[in-house]
Scaffold this active site. Structure first.
Site, PDB file in Angstrom:
ATOM      1  N   ASN A 145      26.043 -68.704  22.747  1.00  0.00           N
ATOM      2  CA  ASN A 145      26.695 -68.055  24.282  1.00  0.00           C
ATOM      3  C   ASN A 145      27.881 -67.713  23.996  1.00  0.00           C
ATOM      4  O   ASN A 145      28.805 -68.523  23.669  1.00  0.00           O
ATOM      5  CB  ASN A 145      26.693 -68.541  25.207  1.00  0.00           C
ATOM      6  CG  ASN A 145      26.567 -68.094  26.902  1.00  0.00           C
ATOM      7  OD1 ASN A 145      27.889 -68.584  27.524  1.00  0.00           O
ATOM      8  ND2 ASN A 145      27.007 -66.446  26.626  1.00  0.00           N
ATOM      9  N   ASP A 194      31.852 -64.449  23.201  1.00  0.00           N
ATOM     10  CA  ASP A 194      31.906 -63.678  22.473  1.00  0.00           C
ATOM     11  C   ASP A 194      31.221 -62.821  21.646  1.00  0.00           C
ATOM     12  O   ASP A 194      31.319 -62.145  20.675  1.00  0.00           O
ATOM     13  CB  ASP A 194      33.139 -63.863  21.649  1.00  0.00           C
ATOM     14  CG  ASP A 194      34.158 -65.028  22.384  1.00  0.00           C
ATOM     15  OD1 ASP A 194      34.309 -64.120  23.390  1.00  0.00           O
ATOM     16  OD2 ASP A 194      34.713 -64.900  21.695  1.00  0.00           O
ATOM     17  N   ARG A 244      30.250 -61.126  29.643  1.00  0.00           N
ATOM     18  CA  ARG A 244      31.119 -60.234  29.161  1.00  0.00           C
ATOM     19  C   ARG A 244      30.876 -58.973  29.291  1.00  0.00           C
ATOM     20  O   ARG A 244      31.395 -57.785  29.607  1.00  0.00           O
ATOM     21  CB  ARG A 244      32.497 -60.697  28.943  1.00  0.00           C
ATOM     22  CG  ARG A 244      32.844 -61.287  29.789  1.00  0.00           C
ATOM     23  CD  ARG A 244      33.880 -62.400  29.502  1.00  0.00           C
ATOM     24  NE  ARG A 244      33.890 -62.363  28.133  1.00  0.00           N
ATOM     25  CZ  ARG A 244      35.292 -62.947  27.267  1.00  0.00           C
ATOM     26  NH1 ARG A 244      36.490 -62.830  28.222  1.00  0.00           N
ATOM     27  NH2 ARG A 244      35.420 -63.290  26.255  1.00  0.00           N
ATOM     28  N   HIS A 276      27.409 -72.639  24.599  1.00  0.00           N
ATOM     29  CA  HIS A 276      29.082 -72.128  25.362  1.00  0.00           C
ATOM     30  C   HIS A 276      29.422 -72.111  24.722  1.00  0.00           C
ATOM     31  O   HIS A 276      29.917 -73.501  24.940  1.00  0.00           O
ATOM     32  CB  HIS A 276      29.172 -71.890  26.658  1.00  0.00           C
ATOM     33  CG  HIS A 276      30.141 -70.698  26.377  1.00  0.00           C
ATOM     34  ND1 HIS A 276      30.654 -70.515  28.208  1.00  0.00           N
ATOM     35  CD2 HIS A 276      31.097 -69.992  26.144  1.00  0.00           C
ATOM     36  CE1 HIS A 276      31.714 -69.457  28.283  1.00  0.00           C
ATOM     37  NE2 HIS A 276      32.138 -69.059  26.898  1.00  0.00           N
ATOM     38  N   CYS A 306      29.738 -74.546  33.895  1.00  0.00           N
ATOM     39  CA  CYS A 306      30.507 -73.833  35.177  1.00  0.00           C
ATOM     40  C   CYS A 306      31.821 -74.783  35.477  1.00  0.00           C
ATOM     41  O   CYS A 306      31.881 -75.389  35.368  1.00  0.00           O
ATOM     42  CB  CYS A 306      30.119 -73.829  36.384  1.00  0.00           C
ATOM     43  SG  CYS A 306      30.916 -72.598  37.838  1.00  0.00           S
ATOM     44  N   LYS A 351      22.213 -75.016  30.683  1.00  0.00           N
ATOM     45  CA  LYS A 351      22.961 -74.676  29.854  1.00  0.00           C
ATOM     46  C   LYS A 351      24.226 -75.254  29.983  1.00  0.00           C
ATOM     47  O   LYS A 351      25.194 -75.766  30.324  1.00  0.00           O
ATOM     48  CB  LYS A 351      23.543 -73.026  30.436  1.00  0.00           C
ATOM     49  CG  LYS A 351      25.045 -72.201  29.619  1.00  0.00           C
ATOM     50  CD  LYS A 351      24.916 -71.037  29.765  1.00  0.00           C
ATOM     51  CE  LYS A 351      26.113 -70.415  29.314  1.00  0.00           C
ATOM     52  NZ  LYS A 351      26.681 -69.089  30.019  1.00  0.00           N
ATOM     53  N   PRO A 370      23.730 -65.534  32.953  1.00  0.00           N
ATOM     54  CA  PRO A 370      23.765 -66.239  34.035  1.00  0.00           C
ATOM     55  C   PRO A 370      25.086 -65.409  34.605  1.00  0.00           C
ATOM     56  O   PRO A 370      25.562 -66.261  33.923  1.00  0.00           O
ATOM     57  CB  PRO A 370      22.898 -67.671  34.477  1.00  0.00           C
ATOM     58  CG  PRO A 370      22.767 -68.049  33.405  1.00  0.00           C
ATOM     59  CD  PRO A 370      23.412 -67.154  32.494  1.00  0.00           C
ATOM     60  N   LEU A 371      25.358 -65.000  35.814  1.00  0.00           N
ATOM     61  CA  LEU A 371      26.512 -64.668  35.861  1.00  0.00           C
ATOM     62  C   LEU A 371      26.635 -64.241  37.800  1.00  0.00           C
ATOM     63  O   LEU A 371      25.862 -63.959  38.203  1.00  0.00           O
ATOM     64  CB  LEU A 371      26.992 -63.188  36.022  1.00  0.00           C
ATOM     65  CG  LEU A 371      27.312 -62.664  34.413  1.00  0.00           C
ATOM     66  CD1 LEU A 371      26.003 -61.585  34.206  1.00  0.00           C
ATOM     67  CD2 LEU A 371      27.829 -63.194  33.501  1.00  0.00           C
ATOM     68  N   THR A 372      27.646 -64.673  38.280  1.00  0.00           N
ATOM     69  CA  THR A 372      28.019 -65.090  39.615  1.00  0.00           C
ATOM     70  C   THR A 372      28.225 -63.248  40.069  1.00  0.00           C
ATOM     71  O   THR A 372      29.988 -63.289  39.346  1.00  0.00           O
ATOM     72  CB  THR A 372      29.294 -66.110  39.693  1.00  0.00           C
ATOM     73  OG1 THR A 372      28.525 -67.514  39.281  1.00  0.00           O
ATOM     74  CG2 THR A 372      29.040 -66.244  41.861  1.00  0.00           C
TER      75      THR A 372
END
Length: 619
Positions: A466, A468, A491, A415, A344, A384, A257-259
């Site tokens: 999650n 790298d 990323r 993460h 987040c 997450k 999920p990416l904002t």
């Protein structure tokens, strides 16, 4: 090849300048012939450091966070960006967008603030963009009608009628569509607080009783009795995890999920490049329940994303979580999972007790997940999380163990950084592996207790790592760890969208500049289909394309690298590509990003504005 150091210094020379060692720690190893030198005595400095919190926080962030925990501000960030796109100077009334529609303006020509003279509108309208309208090509007609920037491709000037391709419309019906749109009726009910939450209204009292409030409940025995009474009042048993839709995450290619950048056009592009699972941008539960248009735009997905599309929400209240889960279950059609954001790091959410703040309140987190699981119907619930909130105080193991004991989630994603670390250190895959083993042991215990491997009661909780994952080696190394079903790529998929092609090929792919440009062209078409082909839609498409390029420009072509792989935390010196286009695609100047968008979206109008997230890109 002999390592040639570029940081030789001549201390006695007035013209001496410290040079960059392209084999030094943290510096990407680029072949000397592709390094940009300003003169004989000077090599370009390393490109400015990147701050990647925007991948998670996006434009919800209102202030710079304390990355060190001591109030240190972010360096070089353009805060409070105004990204609103202006409309046309002369706006055509919506009743005239399609002259054959028969629509009548409710205000009349005299009372309407928009233009009712088509010829006058055309005299002020920007010149058409060359080529065929992407929306018309996709679905056989263009909803933007006369306002379309590619109007010439579907407008007959002699008859003054819009062209419609009935055959193409039939082919696109049910296939090239967007899903998960809430109905107008339901939106109005939410806004008026008259929406009926059949599941949540019954279950919330039970969750309320779990809140340990010493002022109201002084003794543990009284608390337990009250909880039992409220549980008994919830007559309809919620779905068990084993009774919900099955998730298929084993070795799945997952986009995190990416904002901001993780919008529908980007996710759709990733599906064409091999992604199996995508997630919505983070939606806040309360605005969903208030039926705000901006928030309900987030769960929308393209038909191609399902199955394998998850909606991510953030909240700090169990009642809001339960109601949000129920309304998503009832109002959407193509959702594979509802994911709770517990990782987040941005201050705005953290101060409100949302995101990574939930890691500091395990009881609250458990209640929220219980409410979501009970009210999400057959949609499985996942969450997450990060290692912890502070360095040296990882608590993900304890948190995951507690959640597993409740048996309310279908999958867990970890993460490998703390909130405090942000992106300053590499992800801790040793810790991720340890948590994966905890989940694996739990699954084994569940299987043993049922006595049958194929029993419906023995649906394993899946575990996803999650952090790298930037190339196929990272992906395969991570998925080979015991207990790790798959990995989320964030990323790595923004900077290198074809990463899943590399995973399939199990090799580095030296994509040419032409191939990379074709991917951006595809994104631009998907963006126009999503936001519209009028001036306002083109402005939004251009803005989000620039946001996308703010990551893709960081890709270092394989062919100019001295050795592989380049790590995410390695920063390149100034470099030039193997041709002008490759150099342009690697430019860090946002004005070059706009030039790239103009290849597909026409020349940017005077009304278009874009402010990059970092001042270093504003040069």
């Amino acid at each position: 090849m002999t390592e040639k150091r570029l940081n030789d210094e001549s201390e006695n020379s007035d013209n001496s300048v410290k040079r960059v060692d392209h084999f030094a720690k943290g510096v990407a190893p680029i072949k000397p012939e592709y390094l940009v030198t300003q003169n004989d005595n000077e090599s370009a400095s390393v490109i400015d450091d990147y701050n990647d919190d925007e991948a998670e926080g996006g434009d919800r962030q209102e202030e710079a966070p304390a990355a060190s925990g001591k109030g240190r501000k972010r360096k070089g960030q353009n805060k409070n960006r105004d990204l609103r796109q202006q409309h046309e100077d002369v706006r055509l009334c919506s009743s005239l967008v399609d002259p054959d529609s028969g629509r009548v303006c409710q205000f009349g020509p005299a009372g309407c603030r928009n233009c009712h003279d088509i010829d006058e509108y055309f005299s002020h309208k920007q010149e058409d963009i060359e080529g065929t309208c992407p929306v018309f090509s996709a679905i056989g007609y263009c909803p933007s009608g006369l306002k379309c920037r590619w109007l010439g491709s579907h407008y007959n000037k002699e008859t003054k009628k819009l062209v419609k391709d009935l055959e193409r419309q039939e082919q696109a019906r049910g296939v090239n569509v967007e899903v998960n749109k809430i109905s107008t009726e339901s939106k109005l009910l939410l806004q008026k607080k008259k929406y009926t939450f059949e599941l949540a209204n019954k279950y919330i009292p039970y969750l309320d009783s779990l809140v340990q409030n010493d002022e109201n409940i002084a003794k543990q025995k009284e608390r337990e009795e009250l909880a039992k009474d409220n549980a008994a009042s919830y007559v309809e048993a919620p779905f068990k995890v084993s009774e919900k839709k099955r998730l298929h995450l084993k070795n799945a290619k997952i986009v995190s999920p990416l904002t901001t950048v993780g919008n529908l056009p980007y996710r759709r592009l990733m599906k064409t490049l091999g992604a199996d699972v995508t997630y919505s941008e983070m939606a806040l539960a309360l605005p969903l329940l208030q039926a705000t248009n901006a928030e309900w735009a987030l769960p929308k997905a393209h038909k191609s994303e399902y199955p394998g599309f998850g909606v991510q929400i953030a909240t700090s209240k169990h009642w809001a979580a339960a109601k949000a889960a129920e309304v998503i279950y009832r109002e959407t059609t193509d959702v594979s999972e509802i994911n709770l954001n517990c990782g987040c790091p941005i201050d705005l959410l953290y101060r409100q007790g949302q995101g990574s703040a939930l890691m500091e309140q395990p009881a609250r987190l458990v209640r929220i997940l219980k409410g979501m699981n009970a009210c999400s119907g057959d949609i499985p619930v996942t969450f997450k999380v990060r290692l912890g909130t502070k360095d040296g105080h990882n608590n993900a193991k304890q948190l995951v163990s507690r959640v597993l004991a409740e048996n309310t989630v279908a999958a867990i994603t970890l993460h490998g950084r703390t909130r405090q670390q942000r992106y300053t250190k590499e992800a801790d895959w040793n810790y991720i592996s340890e948590v994966a083993q905890i989940v694996n042991n739990y699954n084994q215990g569940q299987e043993d207790s049922t006595g049958a491997k194929d029993s419906h009661e023995a649906v394993p909780t899946q575990f996803v790592g999650n952090g790298d994952i930037y190339n196929f080696e990272d992906w395969h190394n991570a998925t080979s760890l015991p207990g790790v079903d798959s990995v989320m790529v964030a990323r790595g998929a923004l900077i290198k969208p074809w990463i899943f092609e590399e995973v399939e090929a199990q090799q580095y792919l030296d994509k040419s500049a032409t191939e990379r440009l074709a991917q951006l062209e595809q994104f631009s078409k998907f963006a126009i289909e999503h936001w519209g082909s009028d001036e306002y839609g083109v402005g939004l498409a251009r803005r989000f394309m620039c946001e996308f390029i703010s990551f893709t420009h960081r890709y270092i072509p394989v062919g100019i690298m001295e050795r592989l792989p380049a790590k995410l935390n390695q920063r390149p010196p100034m470099w030039k590509g193997r041709n002008e286009l490759e150099t342009l695609l690697g430019s860090k100047d946002y004005r070059d990003w706009i030039k790239i968008t103009e290849m597909f979206l026409g020349k940017a109008s005077k009304n278009f504005s874009f402010t990059p997230k970092h001042k270093s890109n504003s040069n």
